[in-house]
Design a protein around this motif. Structure first.
Motif, mmCIF file in Angstrom:
data_model
loop_
_atom_site.group_PDB
_atom_site.id
_atom_site.type_symbol
_atom_site.label_atom_id
_atom_site.label_comp_id
_atom_site.label_asym_id
_atom_site.label_seq_id
_atom_site.Cartn_x
_atom_site.Cartn_y
_atom_site.Cartn_z
ATOM 1 N N UNK A 136 5.501 2.914 12.163
ATOM 2 C CA UNK A 136 5.193 3.206 13.562
ATOM 3 C C UNK A 136 5.397 1.984 14.436
ATOM 4 N N UNK A 137 5.284 0.800 13.869
ATOM 5 C CA UNK A 137 5.487 -0.433 14.636
ATOM 6 C C UNK A 137 6.951 -0.628 14.995
ATOM 7 N N UNK A 138 7.833 -0.389 14.021
ATOM 8 C CA UNK A 138 9.257 -0.651 14.237
ATOM 9 C C UNK A 138 10.028 0.559 14.745
ATOM 10 N N UNK A 139 9.602 1.744 14.402
ATOM 11 C CA UNK A 139 10.371 2.943 14.772
ATOM 12 C C UNK A 139 9.438 4.141 14.913
ATOM 13 N N UNK A 140 8.649 4.177 15.996
ATOM 14 C CA UNK A 140 7.684 5.265 16.158
ATOM 15 C C UNK A 140 8.329 6.644 16.198
ATOM 16 N N UNK A 187 9.331 11.958 13.440
ATOM 17 C CA UNK A 187 10.233 12.886 12.758
ATOM 18 C C UNK A 187 9.794 13.106 11.309
ATOM 19 N N UNK A 188 9.437 12.009 10.618
ATOM 20 C CA UNK A 188 9.031 12.137 9.226
ATOM 21 C C UNK A 188 7.777 13.012 9.090
ATOM 22 N N UNK A 189 6.829 12.813 9.972
ATOM 23 C CA UNK A 189 5.603 13.601 9.883
ATOM 24 C C UNK A 189 5.868 15.073 10.186
ATOM 25 N N UNK A 190 6.752 15.320 11.143
ATOM 26 C CA UNK A 190 7.080 16.723 11.431
ATOM 27 C C UNK A 190 7.836 17.339 10.258
ATOM 28 N N UNK A 191 8.741 16.574 9.674
ATOM 29 C CA UNK A 191 9.485 17.113 8.538
ATOM 30 C C UNK A 191 8.562 17.418 7.367
ATOM 31 N N UNK A 223 -0.432 6.982 5.836
ATOM 32 C CA UNK A 223 -1.497 6.391 6.635
ATOM 33 C C UNK A 223 -1.181 6.364 8.112
ATOM 34 N N UNK A 224 -1.909 5.515 8.854
ATOM 35 C CA UNK A 224 -1.792 5.484 10.306
ATOM 36 C C UNK A 224 -0.482 4.880 10.784
ATOM 37 N N UNK A 225 0.006 3.853 10.118
ATOM 38 C CA UNK A 225 1.160 3.099 10.608
ATOM 39 C C UNK A 225 2.468 3.464 9.933
ATOM 40 N N UNK A 226 2.415 4.222 8.858
ATOM 41 C CA UNK A 226 3.625 4.549 8.116
ATOM 42 C C UNK A 226 3.667 6.054 7.838
ATOM 43 N N UNK A 227 4.880 6.553 7.686
ATOM 44 C CA UNK A 227 5.084 7.917 7.201
ATOM 45 C C UNK A 227 6.112 7.854 6.091
ATOM 46 N N UNK A 236 0.827 -1.216 0.000
ATOM 47 C CA UNK A 236 0.000 0.000 0.000
ATOM 48 C C UNK A 236 0.859 1.264 0.000
ATOM 49 N N UNK A 237 1.992 1.214 0.710
ATOM 50 C CA UNK A 237 2.872 2.383 0.764
ATOM 51 C C UNK A 237 3.546 2.583 -0.590
ATOM 52 N N UNK A 238 4.064 1.494 -1.157
ATOM 53 C CA UNK A 238 4.712 1.613 -2.462
ATOM 54 C C UNK A 238 3.721 2.094 -3.525
ATOM 55 N N UNK A 239 2.521 1.545 -3.482
ATOM 56 C CA UNK A 239 1.516 1.956 -4.465
ATOM 57 C C UNK A 239 1.131 3.423 -4.294
ATOM 58 N N UNK A 240 1.046 3.885 -3.059
ATOM 59 C CA UNK A 240 0.710 5.290 -2.819
ATOM 60 C C UNK A 240 1.772 6.208 -3.417
#
Length: 312
Positions: free
Chosen positions: A65-69, A74-78, A100-104, A19-23
């Motif tokens: 967010x599961x492996x490195x919240x 940081x990514x969302x703030x950037x 999405x919710x679990x990835x940035x 889903x992330x790659x497709x986005x």
């Protein structure tokens, strides 16, 4: 060996959820046909240059967010900062962000450049120092409304933490134990000392810099804030010394950024930086970042040497 700042376990493009790659591909309007992971930095996520089917190249980074919240934060703030940087700022242009919710994830225009080779070469350092000076001048007053660099006064509280646990301080240079109260007092005043009107990057070091044929660009802006024009240079100099560059005091003596700085304010901020690095270096390593504490220690030592030379 010169410490190169490589500390994150990189994810490959194929390891991202479909889903992330497709986005990313939908947002770019073209499929990814090749991905080259990039070294450097401490993000345990994707950091890759992507080649698209239509011939374009971009740079993407992403975290889970599961492996490195903390990385996701940081990514969302950037994403919120990079999208507001004016075009004249020496930084890659943000093309897209999401996840999405679990990835940035963030996608930037690709830069045909490379980090400064280490150990630092004199010509490269001169070029980068001049660019840091220009950056401060170009970003004063700040073109982006952000909190002050000292908005969280406890973000630099290493000496005060060590003063509350003096046994831990015995693992550092003996001079520290004899000066903990003084260092803690200096550190406590750092938010006011670092105040100013300049947009500062907040995390300058070699792995956050790209050299092209004719430009110096600064990447990774999640720590950006508003502060003193000399804040970035001061914070960067311990890493420059760690990686074979000039001594901080020598750079500071001749830099135009230091010329207008209040010496007492410099001492306070330098104390805060040294305390952060050295106290952090004594803590357990965060998940996925096994080399971070050593990296912090190797910056803390030249920062402490510089601070001691200013105080004695």
């Amino acid at each position: 060996m010169v410490w190169d700042g490589v500390g994150g376990g990189r994810l490959g493009w194929a390891e991202l959820p479909d889903t992330v790659r497709e986005s990313i591909e939908v947002a770019l309007g073209s499929a990814v046909v090749d991905a080259a992971s990039q070294p450097g930095g401490f993000s345990p996520g994707l950091a890759a240059r992507l080649r698209l089917a239509d011939g374009r190249r971009v740079f993407a980074k992403a975290g889970s967010a599961t492996n490195s919240p903390h990385v996701v934060g940081f990514h969302r703030r950037e994403a919120g900062i990079a999208g507001r940087l004016p075009a004249h700022v020496a930084a890659p242009r943000l093309l897209w962000s999401g996840g999405g919710d679990d990835w940035a994830a963030l996608v930037f225009a690709d830069v045909d450049g490379h980090p400064p080779p280490l150990p630092w070469r004199a010509a490269d350092w001169t070029r980068v120092h001049d660019a840091v000076v220009r950056l401060a001048r170009d970003l004063t007053p700040s073109p982006v409304e952000l909190p002050p660099v000292g908005a969280d006064p406890d973000s630099f509280s290493g000496w005060r933490s060590l003063a509350a646990d003096p046994a831990l301080a015995t693992e550092l240079d003996p001079w520290v134990s004899g000066n903990l109260d003084r260092l803690a007092t200096l550190e406590a005043g750092w938010p006011a000392a670092a105040a100013g009107e300049t947009l500062v990057h907040g995390d300058l070091r070699a792995d956050n810099i790209l050299l092209t044929a004719d430009r110096v660009l600064f990447v990774d802006w999640p720590h950006a804030a508003v502060g003193a024009p000399w804040f970035d240079l001061l914070g960067m100099l311990p890493s420059v010394a760690m990686q074979g560059g000039p001594a901080p005091a020598d750079v500071w003596r001749d830099s135009p950024l230091a010329a207008g700085a209040d010496p007492d304010a410099v001492d306070s901020v330098l104390a805060a930086v040294a305390g952060f690095f050295l106290h952090s270096s004594l803590l357990p390593a965060p998940p996925g970042l096994p080399t971070l504490r050593r990296f912090q220690r190797l910056q803390g030592e030249p920062a402490l040497d510089w601070l001691r030379s200013r105080l004695t």
